[in-house]
Enzyme design. Sequence first.
Site, PDB file in Angstrom:
ATOM      1  N   GLY A  14       0.773  -1.110  -0.152  1.00  0.00           N
ATOM      2  CA  GLY A  14      -0.236   0.275   0.286  1.00  0.00           C
ATOM      3  C   GLY A  14       0.551   1.786   0.306  1.00  0.00           C
ATOM      4  O   GLY A  14       1.960   1.199  -0.142  1.00  0.00           O
ATOM      5  N   THR A  81      -6.696  -6.807  -1.867  1.00  0.00           N
ATOM      6  CA  THR A  81      -6.124  -7.731  -1.032  1.00  0.00           C
ATOM      7  C   THR A  81      -5.860  -8.927  -1.543  1.00  0.00           C
ATOM      8  O   THR A  81      -4.804  -9.921  -1.344  1.00  0.00           O
ATOM      9  CB  THR A  81      -6.879  -7.832   0.732  1.00  0.00           C
ATOM     10  OG1 THR A  81      -7.459  -7.953   0.732  1.00  0.00           O
ATOM     11  CG2 THR A  81      -5.921  -6.375   1.223  1.00  0.00           C
ATOM     12  N   TYR A 102      -0.341  -8.048   7.687  1.00  0.00           N
ATOM     13  CA  TYR A 102      -0.069  -6.857   7.109  1.00  0.00           C
ATOM     14  C   TYR A 102       1.383  -5.865   7.683  1.00  0.00           C
ATOM     15  O   TYR A 102       1.369  -5.784   9.167  1.00  0.00           O
ATOM     16  CB  TYR A 102      -1.722  -5.747   7.546  1.00  0.00           C
ATOM     17  CG  TYR A 102      -2.464  -7.053   6.837  1.00  0.00           C
ATOM     18  CD1 TYR A 102      -2.989  -6.507   5.672  1.00  0.00           C
ATOM     19  CD2 TYR A 102      -3.435  -8.301   7.665  1.00  0.00           C
ATOM     20  CE1 TYR A 102      -4.028  -7.396   5.079  1.00  0.00           C
ATOM     21  CE2 TYR A 102      -4.385  -8.941   7.121  1.00  0.00           C
ATOM     22  CZ  TYR A 102      -4.541  -8.565   5.320  1.00  0.00           C
ATOM     23  OH  TYR A 102      -5.991  -8.989   4.885  1.00  0.00           O
ATOM     24  N   ASP A 104       1.497  -3.249   7.922  1.00  0.00           N
ATOM     25  CA  ASP A 104       1.026  -2.073   8.533  1.00  0.00           C
ATOM     26  C   ASP A 104       0.328  -1.966  10.095  1.00  0.00           C
ATOM     27  O   ASP A 104      -0.166  -1.639  10.542  1.00  0.00           O
ATOM     28  CB  ASP A 104       0.331  -0.916   8.005  1.00  0.00           C
ATOM     29  CG  ASP A 104      -1.183  -1.353   7.442  1.00  0.00           C
ATOM     30  OD1 ASP A 104      -1.429  -2.935   7.673  1.00  0.00           O
ATOM     31  OD2 ASP A 104      -1.598  -1.126   6.963  1.00  0.00           O
ATOM     32  N   GLY A 138     -14.461  -3.908   7.844  1.00  0.00           N
ATOM     33  CA  GLY A 138     -15.297  -5.364   7.756  1.00  0.00           C
ATOM     34  C   GLY A 138     -16.144  -5.521   8.678  1.00  0.00           C
ATOM     35  O   GLY A 138     -15.433  -6.139   9.958  1.00  0.00           O
ATOM     36  N   HIS A 362      36.027  19.459  30.794  1.00  0.00           N
ATOM     37  CA  HIS A 362      35.269  20.410  30.081  1.00  0.00           C
ATOM     38  C   HIS A 362      35.432  21.289  28.761  1.00  0.00           C
ATOM     39  O   HIS A 362      36.644  21.076  28.959  1.00  0.00           O
ATOM     40  CB  HIS A 362      35.106  21.965  31.236  1.00  0.00           C
ATOM     41  CG  HIS A 362      35.660  22.059  32.036  1.00  0.00           C
ATOM     42  ND1 HIS A 362      35.474  22.058  33.363  1.00  0.00           N
ATOM     43  CD2 HIS A 362      36.797  22.324  32.174  1.00  0.00           C
ATOM     44  CE1 HIS A 362      36.188  22.045  34.295  1.00  0.00           C
ATOM     45  NE2 HIS A 362      37.517  22.288  33.905  1.00  0.00           N
TER      46      HIS A 362
END
Length: 456
Positions: A14, A81, A102, A104, A138, A362
Amino acid sequence: MPQNTLNTVILAAGKGTRMYSQMPKVLHCIGGKPMVERVIDTAAALNPQNICVVVGHGKEQVLDTVKRDAVWVEQTEQLGTGHAVKTALPHLASEGRTLVLYGDVPLIDVETLETLLEAAGNEVGLLTDVPADPAGLGRIIRDGSGSVTAIVEEKDASATQKTIREINTGILVLPNAKLENWLNSLSSNNAQGEYYLTDLIAKAVADGIKVRPVRVRASHLAAGVNNKRQLAELERIFQTEQAQELLKAGVTLRDPARFDLRGRLKHGQDVVIDVNVVIEGEVELGDNVEIGANCVIKNAKIGANSKIAPFSHLEGCEVGENNRIGPYARLRPQARLADDVHVGNFVEIKNAAIGKGTKANHLTYIGDAEVGSKTNFGAGTIIANYDGVHKHKTVIGDEVRIGSNCVLVAPVTLGNKVTTGAGSAITRNIEDNKLALARARQTVIEGWVRPEKNKQ
Protein backbone atom coordinates in the site's frame (compact mmCIF):
# COMPACT_ATOMS: atom_id res chain seq x y z
CA MET A 1 4.67 -32.31 2.16
CA PRO A 2 3.05 -32.45 5.63
CA GLN A 3 -0.38 -30.90 6.05
CA ASN A 4 0.86 -28.61 8.84
CA THR A 5 3.36 -26.81 6.58
CA LEU A 6 3.02 -23.09 7.25
CA ASN A 7 3.53 -20.35 4.68
CA THR A 8 3.30 -16.69 5.61
CA VAL A 9 2.25 -13.85 3.32
CA ILE A 10 2.77 -10.27 4.50
CA LEU A 11 0.92 -7.60 2.54
CA ALA A 12 3.04 -4.45 2.30
CA ALA A 13 2.22 -2.90 -1.07
CA GLY A 14 0.00 0.00 0.00
CA LYS A 15 0.92 3.61 -0.64
CA GLY A 16 -0.27 5.02 2.67
CA THR A 17 -1.77 8.21 1.25
CA ARG A 18 -3.04 9.39 4.63
CA MET A 19 0.47 9.28 6.08
CA TYR A 20 1.32 12.32 3.90
CA SER A 21 4.85 11.04 3.52
CA GLN A 22 7.26 10.22 0.69
CA MET A 23 8.27 7.14 2.68
CA PRO A 24 6.30 3.91 2.10
CA LYS A 25 3.86 3.43 4.96
CA VAL A 26 5.33 0.13 6.14
CA LEU A 27 8.75 1.76 6.68
CA HIS A 28 7.47 4.10 9.37
CA CYS A 29 8.84 2.94 12.68
CA ILE A 30 7.45 1.63 15.94
CA GLY A 31 10.07 1.45 18.66
CA GLY A 32 12.79 2.42 16.22
CA LYS A 33 12.09 -0.46 13.82
CA PRO A 34 10.12 -0.31 10.53
CA MET A 35 6.62 -1.74 10.96
CA VAL A 36 7.06 -4.34 8.24
CA GLU A 37 10.32 -5.48 9.81
CA ARG A 38 8.51 -6.07 13.09
CA VAL A 39 5.90 -8.18 11.32
CA ILE A 40 8.58 -10.20 9.51
CA ASP A 41 10.35 -10.89 12.81
CA THR A 42 7.08 -12.02 14.40
CA ALA A 43 6.33 -14.29 11.46
CA ALA A 44 9.84 -15.75 11.60
CA ALA A 45 9.28 -16.74 15.25
CA LEU A 46 6.57 -19.16 14.02
CA ASN A 47 9.21 -21.07 11.98
CA PRO A 48 7.24 -21.03 8.71
CA GLN A 49 8.45 -22.79 5.58
CA ASN A 50 8.78 -19.38 3.98
CA ILE A 51 7.89 -15.73 4.44
CA CYS A 52 6.58 -13.97 1.35
CA VAL A 53 6.35 -10.17 1.45
CA VAL A 54 4.20 -8.50 -1.20
CA VAL A 55 5.50 -5.01 -2.00
CA GLY A 56 4.36 -2.31 -4.40
CA HIS A 57 4.65 1.42 -3.75
CA GLY A 58 8.21 2.34 -2.80
CA LYS A 59 9.46 -1.18 -3.47
CA GLU A 60 13.08 -0.07 -3.84
CA GLN A 61 13.00 1.83 -0.54
CA VAL A 62 11.54 -1.15 1.27
CA LEU A 63 14.12 -3.56 -0.13
CA ASP A 64 16.97 -1.16 0.64
CA THR A 65 15.80 -0.64 4.21
CA VAL A 66 14.61 -4.05 5.37
CA LYS A 67 17.37 -6.64 5.40
CA ARG A 68 15.47 -9.79 6.27
CA ASP A 69 15.44 -13.29 4.82
CA ALA A 70 12.17 -13.36 2.87
CA VAL A 71 10.71 -13.87 -0.59
CA TRP A 72 9.91 -10.44 -2.02
CA VAL A 73 7.10 -10.28 -4.58
CA GLU A 74 5.97 -7.15 -6.42
CA GLN A 75 2.30 -6.31 -6.85
CA THR A 76 2.51 -4.01 -9.85
CA GLU A 77 -1.16 -3.02 -9.66
CA GLN A 78 -2.89 -2.51 -6.32
CA LEU A 79 -6.15 -4.32 -7.05
CA GLY A 80 -7.02 -5.36 -3.52
CA THR A 81 -5.93 -7.75 -0.81
CA GLY A 82 -7.16 -10.80 -2.70
CA HIS A 83 -5.08 -9.83 -5.71
CA ALA A 84 -2.05 -9.25 -3.47
CA VAL A 85 -2.21 -12.76 -2.02
CA LYS A 86 -2.73 -14.17 -5.52
CA THR A 87 0.53 -12.49 -6.53
CA ALA A 88 2.30 -14.59 -3.90
CA LEU A 89 0.71 -17.91 -4.98
CA PRO A 90 3.70 -19.18 -7.02
CA HIS A 91 5.80 -19.08 -3.86
CA LEU A 92 3.37 -21.00 -1.64
CA ALA A 93 3.22 -24.74 -1.06
CA SER A 94 0.34 -26.66 -2.59
CA GLU A 95 -0.46 -28.19 0.80
CA GLY A 96 -0.42 -26.95 4.34
CA ARG A 97 -1.64 -23.52 5.45
CA THR A 98 -1.04 -19.87 4.65
CA LEU A 99 -1.09 -17.17 7.31
CA VAL A 100 -1.90 -13.70 5.96
CA LEU A 101 -0.40 -10.76 7.87
CA TYR A 102 -0.06 -7.02 7.19
CA GLY A 103 3.01 -4.82 7.13
CA ASP A 104 1.09 -1.99 8.80
CA VAL A 105 -0.14 -4.07 11.77
CA PRO A 106 3.09 -3.89 13.77
CA LEU A 107 2.08 -5.10 17.24
CA ILE A 108 0.67 -8.50 16.32
CA ASP A 109 2.43 -11.02 18.55
CA VAL A 110 3.45 -14.66 18.44
CA GLU A 111 1.04 -15.69 21.20
CA THR A 112 -1.99 -14.39 19.27
CA LEU A 113 -0.90 -16.05 16.04
CA GLU A 114 -0.20 -19.38 17.72
CA THR A 115 -3.69 -19.30 19.23
CA LEU A 116 -5.21 -18.57 15.81
CA LEU A 117 -3.23 -21.34 14.10
CA GLU A 118 -4.24 -23.85 16.75
CA ALA A 119 -7.91 -22.89 16.46
CA ALA A 120 -7.86 -23.04 12.66
CA GLY A 121 -6.36 -26.49 12.37
CA ASN A 122 -6.65 -27.45 8.70
CA GLU A 123 -9.66 -25.19 8.16
CA VAL A 124 -9.99 -21.39 8.07
CA GLY A 125 -8.88 -19.22 10.97
CA LEU A 126 -10.13 -15.65 11.32
CA LEU A 127 -8.85 -13.10 13.84
CA THR A 128 -11.64 -10.75 14.95
CA ASP A 129 -12.02 -7.82 17.32
CA VAL A 130 -14.77 -5.77 18.95
CA PRO A 131 -13.30 -2.25 19.03
CA ALA A 132 -14.87 0.78 20.66
CA ASP A 133 -15.49 2.26 17.20
CA PRO A 134 -15.89 -0.20 14.29
CA ALA A 135 -16.41 2.53 11.69
CA GLY A 136 -14.65 1.88 8.40
CA LEU A 137 -13.96 -1.78 9.13
CA GLY A 138 -15.33 -4.99 7.66
CA ARG A 139 -18.12 -6.59 9.75
CA ILE A 140 -18.32 -10.24 10.74
CA ILE A 141 -21.60 -11.82 9.62
CA ARG A 142 -22.84 -14.79 11.64
CA ASP A 143 -25.86 -17.05 11.18
CA GLY A 144 -28.45 -17.95 13.80
CA SER A 145 -26.15 -20.57 15.32
CA GLY A 146 -23.33 -18.05 15.70
CA SER A 147 -21.19 -19.49 12.91
CA VAL A 148 -19.30 -17.05 10.69
CA THR A 149 -20.77 -16.95 7.20
CA ALA A 150 -19.18 -13.89 5.59
CA ILE A 151 -17.31 -10.62 5.99
CA VAL A 152 -18.87 -7.46 4.59
CA GLU A 153 -16.73 -4.38 3.99
CA GLU A 154 -18.29 -1.19 5.36
CA LYS A 155 -18.68 0.39 1.92
CA ASP A 156 -20.76 -2.62 0.88
CA ALA A 157 -22.61 -3.06 4.20
CA SER A 158 -26.30 -2.39 4.75
CA ALA A 159 -27.48 -0.11 7.54
CA THR A 160 -28.26 -3.16 9.69
CA GLN A 161 -24.87 -4.72 9.05
CA LYS A 162 -23.14 -1.50 10.04
CA THR A 163 -24.57 -1.87 13.55
CA ILE A 164 -22.48 -5.02 14.04
CA ARG A 165 -19.49 -4.29 16.28
CA GLU A 166 -17.41 -7.41 15.63
CA ILE A 167 -14.92 -6.65 12.90
CA ASN A 168 -12.40 -8.41 10.71
CA THR A 169 -8.77 -7.66 11.56
CA GLY A 170 -7.67 -8.99 8.17
CA ILE A 171 -5.45 -11.69 9.66
CA LEU A 172 -6.41 -15.09 8.26
CA VAL A 173 -5.27 -18.70 8.15
CA LEU A 174 -6.23 -20.43 4.90
CA PRO A 175 -5.84 -24.02 3.62
CA ASN A 176 -3.46 -24.08 0.66
CA ALA A 177 -5.37 -26.89 -1.06
CA LYS A 178 -8.30 -24.52 -1.60
CA LEU A 179 -6.51 -21.19 -1.79
CA GLU A 180 -5.73 -21.03 -5.51
CA ASN A 181 -9.26 -21.93 -6.60
CA TRP A 182 -10.78 -19.46 -4.18
CA LEU A 183 -8.49 -16.63 -5.31
CA ASN A 184 -9.12 -17.34 -8.99
CA SER A 185 -12.88 -17.13 -8.43
CA LEU A 186 -12.82 -13.71 -6.74
CA SER A 187 -14.81 -10.88 -8.30
CA SER A 188 -14.19 -7.14 -8.19
CA ASN A 189 -17.90 -6.37 -8.41
CA ASN A 190 -18.07 -4.25 -5.26
CA ALA A 191 -18.03 -0.62 -4.13
CA GLN A 192 -14.25 -0.33 -4.40
CA GLY A 193 -13.76 -2.36 -7.57
CA GLU A 194 -11.18 -4.54 -5.82
CA TYR A 195 -10.59 -8.22 -5.19
CA TYR A 196 -11.36 -8.66 -1.49
CA LEU A 197 -9.52 -11.33 0.44
CA THR A 198 -12.44 -11.25 2.86
CA ASP A 199 -14.69 -12.81 0.20
CA LEU A 200 -12.83 -16.08 0.81
CA ILE A 201 -14.83 -16.54 4.01
CA ALA A 202 -18.09 -16.96 2.09
CA LYS A 203 -16.33 -19.30 -0.36
CA ALA A 204 -15.07 -21.44 2.52
CA VAL A 205 -18.59 -21.67 3.95
CA ALA A 206 -19.96 -22.61 0.52
CA ASP A 207 -17.39 -25.41 0.31
CA GLY A 208 -18.38 -26.71 3.72
CA ILE A 209 -15.15 -25.66 5.40
CA LYS A 210 -15.53 -24.38 8.93
CA VAL A 211 -14.43 -20.83 9.75
CA ARG A 212 -12.83 -20.68 13.20
CA PRO A 213 -12.98 -17.14 14.63
CA VAL A 214 -10.59 -16.09 17.39
CA ARG A 215 -11.09 -12.77 19.13
CA VAL A 216 -7.87 -10.86 19.73
CA ARG A 217 -7.21 -10.35 23.46
CA ALA A 218 -6.35 -6.65 23.04
CA SER A 219 -7.38 -4.38 20.16
CA HIS A 220 -3.96 -2.80 19.69
CA LEU A 221 -2.44 -6.18 18.78
CA ALA A 222 -4.38 -6.18 15.51
CA ALA A 223 -4.62 -2.43 14.97
CA GLY A 224 -3.46 -1.09 11.62
CA VAL A 225 -1.72 2.19 10.93
CA ASN A 226 -3.23 4.50 8.31
CA ASN A 227 -2.11 7.91 9.57
CA LYS A 228 0.39 9.58 11.88
CA ARG A 229 -2.10 9.76 14.74
CA GLN A 230 -2.54 6.00 14.74
CA LEU A 231 1.22 5.57 14.44
CA ALA A 232 1.75 7.73 17.52
CA GLU A 233 -0.94 5.87 19.46
CA LEU A 234 0.64 2.48 18.79
CA GLU A 235 4.10 3.87 19.56
CA ARG A 236 2.90 4.98 22.98
CA ILE A 237 1.25 1.62 23.66
CA PHE A 238 4.44 -0.15 22.63
CA GLN A 239 6.60 2.08 24.82
CA THR A 240 4.28 1.63 27.79
CA GLU A 241 4.60 -2.14 27.47
CA GLN A 242 8.39 -1.88 27.20
CA ALA A 243 8.56 0.31 30.29
CA GLN A 244 6.36 -2.06 32.28
CA GLU A 245 8.61 -4.99 31.43
CA LEU A 246 11.67 -3.06 32.62
CA LEU A 247 9.93 -2.09 35.84
CA LYS A 248 9.05 -5.74 36.47
CA ALA A 249 12.71 -6.62 35.92
CA GLY A 250 13.84 -4.14 38.58
CA VAL A 251 14.85 -1.08 36.56
CA THR A 252 13.89 2.24 38.17
CA LEU A 253 12.20 4.54 35.65
CA ARG A 254 11.57 7.95 37.20
CA ASP A 255 8.61 8.40 34.86
CA PRO A 256 7.68 5.40 32.67
CA ALA A 257 5.60 7.69 30.43
CA ARG A 258 8.72 9.67 29.53
CA PHE A 259 11.02 6.88 28.44
CA ASP A 260 11.61 5.42 24.96
CA LEU A 261 13.26 2.09 24.17
CA ARG A 262 14.01 1.81 20.45
CA GLY A 263 16.05 -1.35 20.52
CA ARG A 264 17.13 -3.81 23.22
CA LEU A 265 18.32 -3.04 26.73
CA LYS A 266 20.36 -5.47 28.78
CA HIS A 267 20.74 -4.32 32.36
CA GLY A 268 22.10 -5.24 35.76
CA GLN A 269 20.57 -4.54 39.15
CA ASP A 270 19.66 -1.16 40.62
CA VAL A 271 19.76 0.69 37.32
CA VAL A 272 18.11 4.12 37.49
CA ILE A 273 16.87 5.99 34.41
CA ASP A 274 15.58 9.55 34.69
CA VAL A 275 12.98 11.23 32.47
CA ASN A 276 13.16 11.75 28.70
CA VAL A 277 15.88 9.17 28.14
CA VAL A 278 16.01 7.45 24.74
CA ILE A 279 17.67 4.04 24.38
CA GLU A 280 18.44 2.98 20.80
CA GLY A 281 19.98 -0.12 19.26
CA GLU A 282 21.83 -2.57 21.51
CA VAL A 283 22.56 -1.09 24.94
CA GLU A 284 24.00 -2.73 28.04
CA LEU A 285 23.93 -1.09 31.47
CA GLY A 286 25.84 -2.61 34.38
CA ASP A 287 24.83 -2.71 38.05
CA ASN A 288 24.07 0.62 39.72
CA VAL A 289 24.28 2.63 36.51
CA GLU A 290 22.41 5.93 36.57
CA ILE A 291 21.26 7.72 33.42
CA GLY A 292 20.34 11.37 33.87
CA ALA A 293 17.46 13.21 32.27
CA ASN A 294 17.37 13.89 28.53
CA CYS A 295 20.17 11.51 27.57
CA VAL A 296 20.36 9.49 24.34
CA ILE A 297 22.20 6.16 24.57
CA LYS A 298 22.70 4.24 21.32
CA ASN A 299 24.61 0.99 20.79
CA ALA A 300 26.65 1.48 23.94
CA LYS A 301 27.94 -0.53 26.88
CA ILE A 302 28.21 1.20 30.26
CA GLY A 303 30.02 -0.45 33.16
CA ALA A 304 28.86 -0.83 36.75
CA ASN A 305 28.54 2.20 39.04
CA SER A 306 28.90 4.70 36.20
CA LYS A 307 26.83 7.87 36.18
CA ILE A 308 25.70 9.61 33.00
CA ALA A 309 24.66 13.17 33.79
CA PRO A 310 21.79 14.94 31.98
CA PHE A 311 21.82 15.93 28.29
CA SER A 312 24.64 13.55 27.33
CA HIS A 313 24.73 11.66 24.03
CA LEU A 314 26.52 8.30 23.81
CA GLU A 315 26.73 6.29 20.58
CA GLY A 316 28.78 3.28 19.58
CA CYS A 317 30.97 3.54 22.65
CA GLU A 318 32.15 1.48 25.61
CA VAL A 319 32.31 3.00 29.09
CA GLY A 320 34.10 1.26 31.95
CA GLU A 321 33.15 1.08 35.61
CA ASN A 322 32.88 4.06 37.97
CA ASN A 323 32.87 6.61 35.15
CA ARG A 324 31.39 10.08 35.46
CA ILE A 325 30.06 11.38 32.14
CA GLY A 326 28.48 14.76 31.48
CA PRO A 327 26.39 16.80 31.69
CA TYR A 328 26.35 17.74 28.00
CA ALA A 329 29.02 15.19 27.05
CA ARG A 330 29.21 13.43 23.70
CA LEU A 331 30.81 10.02 23.22
CA ARG A 332 30.92 9.08 19.55
CA PRO A 333 31.59 5.72 17.86
CA GLN A 334 34.70 3.86 18.99
CA ALA A 335 35.15 5.90 22.14
CA ARG A 336 36.51 3.38 24.66
CA LEU A 337 36.80 4.52 28.26
CA ALA A 338 38.52 2.49 30.97
CA ASP A 339 37.45 2.60 34.64
CA ASP A 340 37.29 5.75 36.78
CA VAL A 341 37.29 8.16 33.83
CA HIS A 342 35.71 11.62 34.15
CA VAL A 343 34.27 13.31 31.06
CA GLY A 344 32.62 16.64 31.82
CA ASN A 345 30.47 19.22 30.12
CA PHE A 346 30.97 19.96 26.43
CA VAL A 347 33.59 17.25 25.96
CA GLU A 348 33.51 15.18 22.77
CA ILE A 349 35.41 11.91 22.32
CA LYS A 350 35.56 9.95 19.06
CA ASN A 351 37.58 6.86 18.09
CA ALA A 352 39.78 7.14 21.14
CA ALA A 353 40.92 4.85 23.95
CA ILE A 354 41.02 6.62 27.32
CA GLY A 355 43.03 5.08 30.17
CA LYS A 356 42.01 4.52 33.77
CA GLY A 357 41.51 7.59 35.93
CA THR A 358 41.94 10.10 33.11
CA LYS A 359 39.93 13.33 33.28
CA ALA A 360 38.64 15.76 30.67
CA ASN A 361 36.28 17.89 32.67
CA HIS A 362 35.26 20.61 30.23
CA LEU A 363 35.38 22.02 26.71
CA THR A 364 37.61 19.39 25.10
CA TYR A 365 37.78 17.42 21.85
CA ILE A 366 39.62 14.08 21.79
CA GLY A 367 39.59 12.32 18.43
CA ASP A 368 41.65 9.48 16.93
CA ALA A 369 43.75 9.19 20.06
CA GLU A 370 45.26 6.76 22.52
CA VAL A 371 45.42 8.22 26.02
CA GLY A 372 47.09 6.65 29.05
CA SER A 373 45.97 6.56 32.67
CA LYS A 374 45.66 9.44 35.16
CA THR A 375 46.08 12.06 32.46
CA ASN A 376 44.33 15.42 32.79
CA PHE A 377 43.04 17.59 29.94
CA GLY A 378 42.74 21.28 30.79
CA ALA A 379 39.69 23.22 29.67
CA GLY A 380 39.66 24.04 25.98
CA THR A 381 42.06 21.29 24.86
CA ILE A 382 41.65 20.34 21.22
CA ILE A 383 43.22 17.44 19.35
CA ALA A 384 43.54 18.64 15.76
CA ASN A 385 43.32 15.25 14.06
CA TYR A 386 42.29 16.22 10.52
CA ASP A 387 44.51 17.88 7.93
CA GLY A 388 41.71 18.38 5.42
CA VAL A 389 42.32 15.04 3.72
CA HIS A 390 43.35 12.44 6.31
CA LYS A 391 42.79 11.72 9.99
CA HIS A 392 45.93 11.35 12.12
CA LYS A 393 46.54 9.69 15.47
CA THR A 394 47.65 11.28 18.73
CA VAL A 395 49.31 9.22 21.47
CA ILE A 396 49.34 10.57 25.03
CA GLY A 397 51.07 8.72 27.86
CA ASP A 398 50.29 8.24 31.55
CA GLU A 399 49.98 11.10 34.05
CA VAL A 400 50.21 13.80 31.40
CA ARG A 401 49.07 17.31 32.32
CA ILE A 402 47.74 19.28 29.37
CA GLY A 403 47.25 22.97 30.09
CA SER A 404 44.10 24.85 29.26
CA ASN A 405 43.51 26.01 25.70
CA CYS A 406 46.14 23.74 24.15
CA VAL A 407 46.02 22.37 20.62
CA LEU A 408 47.69 19.03 19.89
CA VAL A 409 48.32 18.86 16.15
CA ALA A 410 48.30 15.23 15.01
CA PRO A 411 50.23 13.12 14.34
CA VAL A 412 51.98 13.75 17.64
CA THR A 413 53.11 11.75 20.69
CA LEU A 414 53.35 12.95 24.28
CA GLY A 415 55.34 10.70 26.61
CA ASN A 416 54.59 9.82 30.23
CA LYS A 417 54.35 12.65 32.79
CA VAL A 418 54.61 15.35 30.12
CA THR A 419 53.28 18.81 30.97
CA THR A 420 52.20 21.38 28.41
CA GLY A 421 51.78 25.04 29.22
CA ALA A 422 48.40 26.67 28.80
CA GLY A 423 47.74 28.06 25.35
CA SER A 424 50.39 25.94 23.63
CA ALA A 425 50.12 24.60 20.10
CA ILE A 426 51.98 21.28 20.24
CA THR A 427 53.21 20.13 16.84
CA ARG A 428 56.21 17.92 17.73
CA ASN A 429 56.68 14.86 19.91
CA ILE A 430 57.53 15.38 23.59
CA GLU A 431 59.63 12.91 25.58
CA ASP A 432 58.81 11.65 29.08
CA ASN A 433 58.87 14.08 32.01
CA LYS A 434 59.32 17.19 29.83
CA LEU A 435 57.57 20.56 30.00
CA ALA A 436 56.57 21.98 26.62
CA LEU A 437 55.64 25.59 25.88
CA ALA A 438 54.62 26.76 22.43
CA ARG A 439 53.19 30.24 22.65
CA ALA A 440 54.22 33.84 22.04
CA ARG A 441 55.81 35.72 24.94
CA GLN A 442 53.49 38.27 26.55
CA THR A 443 54.25 41.90 25.78
CA VAL A 444 53.01 44.83 27.90
CA ILE A 445 52.90 48.23 26.16
CA GLU A 446 53.66 51.07 28.57
CA GLY A 447 51.81 54.35 28.11
CA TRP A 448 49.21 52.87 25.78
CA VAL A 449 45.88 54.73 25.70
CA ARG A 450 42.71 52.91 24.74
CA PRO A 451 40.75 54.68 21.97
CA GLU A 452 37.50 56.31 23.04
CA LYS A 453 34.41 56.99 20.96
CA ASN A 454 33.88 60.62 19.99
CA LYS A 455 31.02 61.80 22.25
CA GLN A 456 30.17 64.84 20.11
